[in-house]
Scaffold this active site. Structure first.
Site, PDB file in Angstrom:
ATOM      1  N   GLU A 107       0.788  -1.229   0.000  1.00 23.20           N
ATOM      2  CA  GLU A 107       0.000   0.000   0.000  1.00 23.20           C
ATOM      3  C   GLU A 107       0.822   1.280   0.000  1.00 23.20           C
ATOM      4  OE1 GLU A 107      -3.224   0.202  -0.341  1.00 23.20           O
ATOM      5  OE2 GLU A 107      -3.535  -1.959  -0.365  1.00 23.20           O
ATOM      6  N   SER A 391     -44.240 -16.494 -17.724  1.00 16.55           N
ATOM      7  CA  SER A 391     -45.612 -15.991 -17.819  1.00 16.55           C
ATOM      8  C   SER A 391     -45.974 -14.975 -16.741  1.00 16.55           C
ATOM      9  CB  SER A 391     -46.601 -17.157 -17.751  1.00 16.55           C
ATOM     10  OG  SER A 391     -46.605 -17.857 -18.962  1.00 16.55           O
TER      11      SER A 391
END
Length: 855
Positions: A107, A391
């Site tokens: 980092e 449906s």
């Protein structure tokens, strides 16, 4: 002179050259002065910001333990807490050296040498942002990330970056590097709900803080690689990506001389060696996991920082219904609510359900999968899956839009084809089961109740594809893709598909008088100081008229009372709804997705079942579409009070077949994308009025008898047999047994008399129409005969629409004929339960219906 006869310019003399040099020198000085002024101006601005606009913050927030975030239900009661960062601190001295080095190498390689920020990082990020024309590239050091976690919202604006920079400088002035690293490890998010290294070690390796020294080098590298993208590198969900990321960290550790080459190679060959805890660190009851996860998603959609949830001290008020949420969780995790998997299945069938308040849009219950497959903030099938709804789409793209045009109603005649098959250009659609028709026609009520496919496609073709799409989009379903500009959307073949939340949200408009209030979970958010951060503002969308909504409620109620959605019934409650199923392929005889959408007067929901990834081996057994209604019923039966409110709307009633289909054209029109209103339909009570529109039951000889529809005041109104409210009388169609006596469909002269079988919106009325009855002109099986309700002695005839009379089920009088409903025993006089037999309880695969056969 030059070649064109113009005077040639004079060459500059040495003195003139000196003047040019002076002018150039002046410009250079001006540029330097402007540059210096710009730098000075920027310095003054930065100084001003530093002195007067510095973000106010309290240093004690960096090492204090915040109170948890509290989540409240719709009754204002606390239901669960989200624990903040630092709930259990681990001092830096207890964190393995390899873990510290892994984090720094990954980092912020210059952590011990910078002053809270990196000029090289800013230059690299600035170059990226200029090239890509955005502000998304980060340049954050460990100190800047700490400032962001504790004080800032997670945005990418220039103001945000400036605040992050200034805060990191202040933190560097106040704390040592080891203190900063200590605070970082106890505030950073490691994924799967783990905030801080204590939670992370426990979540992935079941190690308590006192056991932190047991972390190996590969485990340290894996943990150090998570903060950059916790979800992407989640070792539980994405183990391959987690290993790749871990090995990147190991390589950076080697580059920074923290480990040897041999150590790197050995660690890279190591497996993840996960030992995840089976208990949640936060202690949130498992039934709230998916609901809690959705709060993060909704906050993102509202452009609110999700760090509000992990920082603590915030109160979030939601629409959560604890009883309904628990019943949803229990039903989703009950194996008996799922079909038996195929013998070839290698995965577990998934399920998801959402329920919301149709009048507020508030999400009362949400479960996005089965608990044994749950991962923190992982895939949520309730809100993230995109599947064809089958449906369940028909009410939203066909029947609702058709009724909204004012040209169609429950008793309108729809073409089904004499063999239950229709062709539109190169597209042929068939019903999922062979069944009887009246010369190729069925009524809308029966077409929807039995989920016949051909009539739905035919009707969409009649009203126009765009009419159906516009209606569905107002209901919140995105059909903008060009792939949706075809008739298969009538069967739910939509791209890219929808989620249970989207389907429930769309059906809410039926349940709220035609108005949709967009679904949401969060009502308001209050911070630790009691300030209101967010307040939900409803934005209603009118989907249809109140009249259309009422007619659709009646039709969808009939689906549950008399149709294939019967399994969704809930004792003590009135329920309306529609199922849907999608075939894996036309020839596979298996399904990929099963659905039900349904509602009571005060709750609307959708249930989905299917596999995470559908293959032929991992597909659902055919004829399994009864399972979602079963789950729906189980959820509401346990999640609602014993008695519920009433719609005030009875189920749609009427015949399954139009009365005089002989007047109809049996040929199917060609496909078109614009509405066509050359209706070819017959009313329920006789006559030839096309589509049975606003005056069903009328026609050339409406409700005929000796004098059809006549009498002293035939059918009431200006014109006998019609009127503003045709078919009415003192109490049209009233009586204890409508249109019947002991023998249904009779009377002295059934369907005739003073006012018999007349026309109108409520046909078959009069002072005492059809010898009286709650349903005019009807008996248990109304109006049998060649032309029901007609003839000298109506109720008879050569082929009286009787026998098992589809969708009826009492003893049917009337003579002759052997026509019966689908799936039932053929009989000339009513069967006990006609319309039964081998027909499945809900619709399934549509033979030859294309890519989305459904039911």
């Amino acid at each position: 002179m030059d070649k064109k006869g113009k005077a040639a310019p004079k060459r500059p003399t040495p003195k003139a050259k000196q003047k040019v040099r002076k002018r150039v020198s002046t410009w250079i000085k001006a540029i330097w002065i402007a540059g210096f002024s710009a730098v000075l101006f920027v310095g003054l601005v930065v100084g001003f910001v530093w002195l007067f606009a510095m973000p106010r913050f309290n240093f004690s927030k960096l090492d204090q333990i915040s109170s948890p975030t509290e989540v409240f239900d719709r009754y204002g009661q606390l239901v669960f807490k989200i624990q903040p960062a630092g709930i259990e601190q681990v001092p830096l001295t207890d964190i393995p050296r390899n873990l510290q080095r892994a984090l720094i190498a990954t980092e912020d390689a210059g952590f011990y040498h910078n002053f809270g920020f990196s000029l090289r990082g800013y230059a690299r990020a600035a170059l990226h942002d200029i090239v890509h024309m955005d502000t998304g590239q980060g340049a954050s050091t460990i100190t800047q990330q700490l400032a962001k976690f504790v004080y800032l919202t997670d945005t990418k604006t220039l103001q945000y970056k400036l605040e992050e920079l200034l805060l990191s400088i202040q933190i560097s002035r106040e704390f040592t590097k080891n203190q900063i690293l200590d605070m970082y490890f106890n505030h950073v998010y490691f994924g799967n709900g783990a905030t801080g290294i204590a939670q992370a070690a426990y979540t992935y390796f079941s190690l308590r803080p006192s056991q932190m020294h047991n972390l190996t080098l590969p485990q340290c590298a894996m943990l150090a690689g998570l903060p950059q993208a916790p979800s992407l590198y989640d070792p539980i969900v994405n183990p391959k990506l987690a290993i790749t990321r871990r090995n990147e960290v190991l390589q950076r550790m080697y580059t920074q001389h923290y480990i040897s080459y041999t150590q790197m190679l050995t660690a890279e060959k190591s497996p993840l060696n996960l030992n995840p805890s089976n208990q949640t660190w936060t202690g949130i009851p498992p039934q709230y996991n998916y609901y809690r996860d959705y709060l993060y998603q909704e906050m993102n959609s509202l452009h609110l920082s999700t760090q509000l949830l992990t920082q603590g001290g915030v109160k979030i008020y939601t629409e959560l219904n604890p009883q309904l949420q628990l019943s949803t969780y229990n039903a989703i995790n009950n194996p008996s609510n799922y079909p038996t998997p195929l013998s070839t299945a290698s995965e577990q069938i998934q399920g998801a359900a959402v329920f919301l308040n149709p009048h507020t849009g508030g999400i009362e219950a949400l479960t996005g999968g089965r608990q044994n497959q749950y991962t923190y903030r992982g895939f949520n099938y309730a809100v993230a899956t995109q599947r064809s709804p089958g449906s369940a789409m028909k009410p939203l793209v066909v029947y609702g839009p058709a009724i909204q045009t004012g040209q169609w109603n429950a008793n309108s005649a729809l073409l089904d084809g004499k063999n239950n098959k229709l062709t539109f250009g190169n597209y042929t659609v068939s019903d999922w089961e062979n069944h009887a028709t009246a010369k190729g026609y069925v009524t809308m009520r029966w077409a929807l109740a039995e989920s016949w496919n051909a009539p739905a496609v035919w009707l969409l073709n009649q009203i126009g594809i765009q009419t159906g799409i516009s209606f569905a989009e107002r209901a919140g379903i995105n059909l903008s893709s060009p792939s949706n500009q075809n008739l298969t959307i009538a069967l739910g073949n939509v791209n890219p598909g929808i989620s249970p939340l989207t389907l429930a949200d769309a059906y809410a408009s039926f349940d709220n008088n035609g108005v949709r209030i967009p679904a949401h979970a969060i009502d308001r958010i209050v911070n630790a100081q009691g300030d209101l951060i967010y307040q939900y503002e409803p934005k209603p969308v009118t989907v249809m008229s109140p009249s259309t909504a009422r007619q659709m409620v009646a039709l969808l109620r009939n689906n549950v009372v008399n149709g294939i959605v019967a399994g969704a019934a809930v004792p003590g409650h009135e329920v309306a709804g529609k199922t849907g199923s999608v075939a894996y392929t036309n020839s596979s005889h298996t399904d990929s997705d099963l659905w039900v959408a349904g509602f009571t007067p005060n709750i609307v929901g959708a249930v989905w079942q299917g596999y995470p990834v559908t293959t032929l081996a991992n597909s659902l057994p055919q004829w399994s579409s009864s399972y979602p209604p079963k789950m729906f019923s189980a959820i509401l039966s346990a999640g609602l009070p014993p008695q519920g409110a009433s719609f005030g709307i009875p189920p749609a009633a009427g015949s399954d077949f139009p009365v005089s289909p002989s007047t109809q054209s049996s040929s199917a029109p060609t496909n078109k994308t614009t509405a066509s209103h050359t209706q070819q339909a017959v009313s329920d009570q006789g006559g030839t009025t096309p589509s049975g529109g606003t005056t069903p039951g009328s026609g050339t000889t409406p409700g005929s008898g000796t004098t059809p529809g006549s009498g002293t005041t035939p059918g009431s109104g200006t014109t006998p047999g019609s009127g503003t409210t045709p078919g009415s009388g003192t109490t049209p169609g009233s009586g204890t047994t409508p249109g019947s006596g002991t023998t249904s469909g009779s009377g002295t002269t059934s369907g005739s008399g003073t006012t018999s079988g007349s026309s109108g919106t409520t046909p078959g009325s009069g002072t005492t129409p059809g010898s009286g009855g709650t349903t005019p002109g009807r008996g248990t099986t109304p109006g049998s005969g060649t032309t029901p309700g007609s003839g000298t002695t109506p109720g008879s005839g050569t082929t009286p629409s009787s026998g098992t009379t589809p969708s009826s089920g009492n003893t049917t009088t009337g003579s002759g004929g052997t026509t019966s409903s689908s799936g039932g025993t053929t009989s000339s006089s009513g069967a006990t339960t006609p319309g039964s037999g081998t027909k499945p309880s809900s619709g399934n695969t549509t033979t030859g219906s294309g890519t989305t056969p459904n039911g």
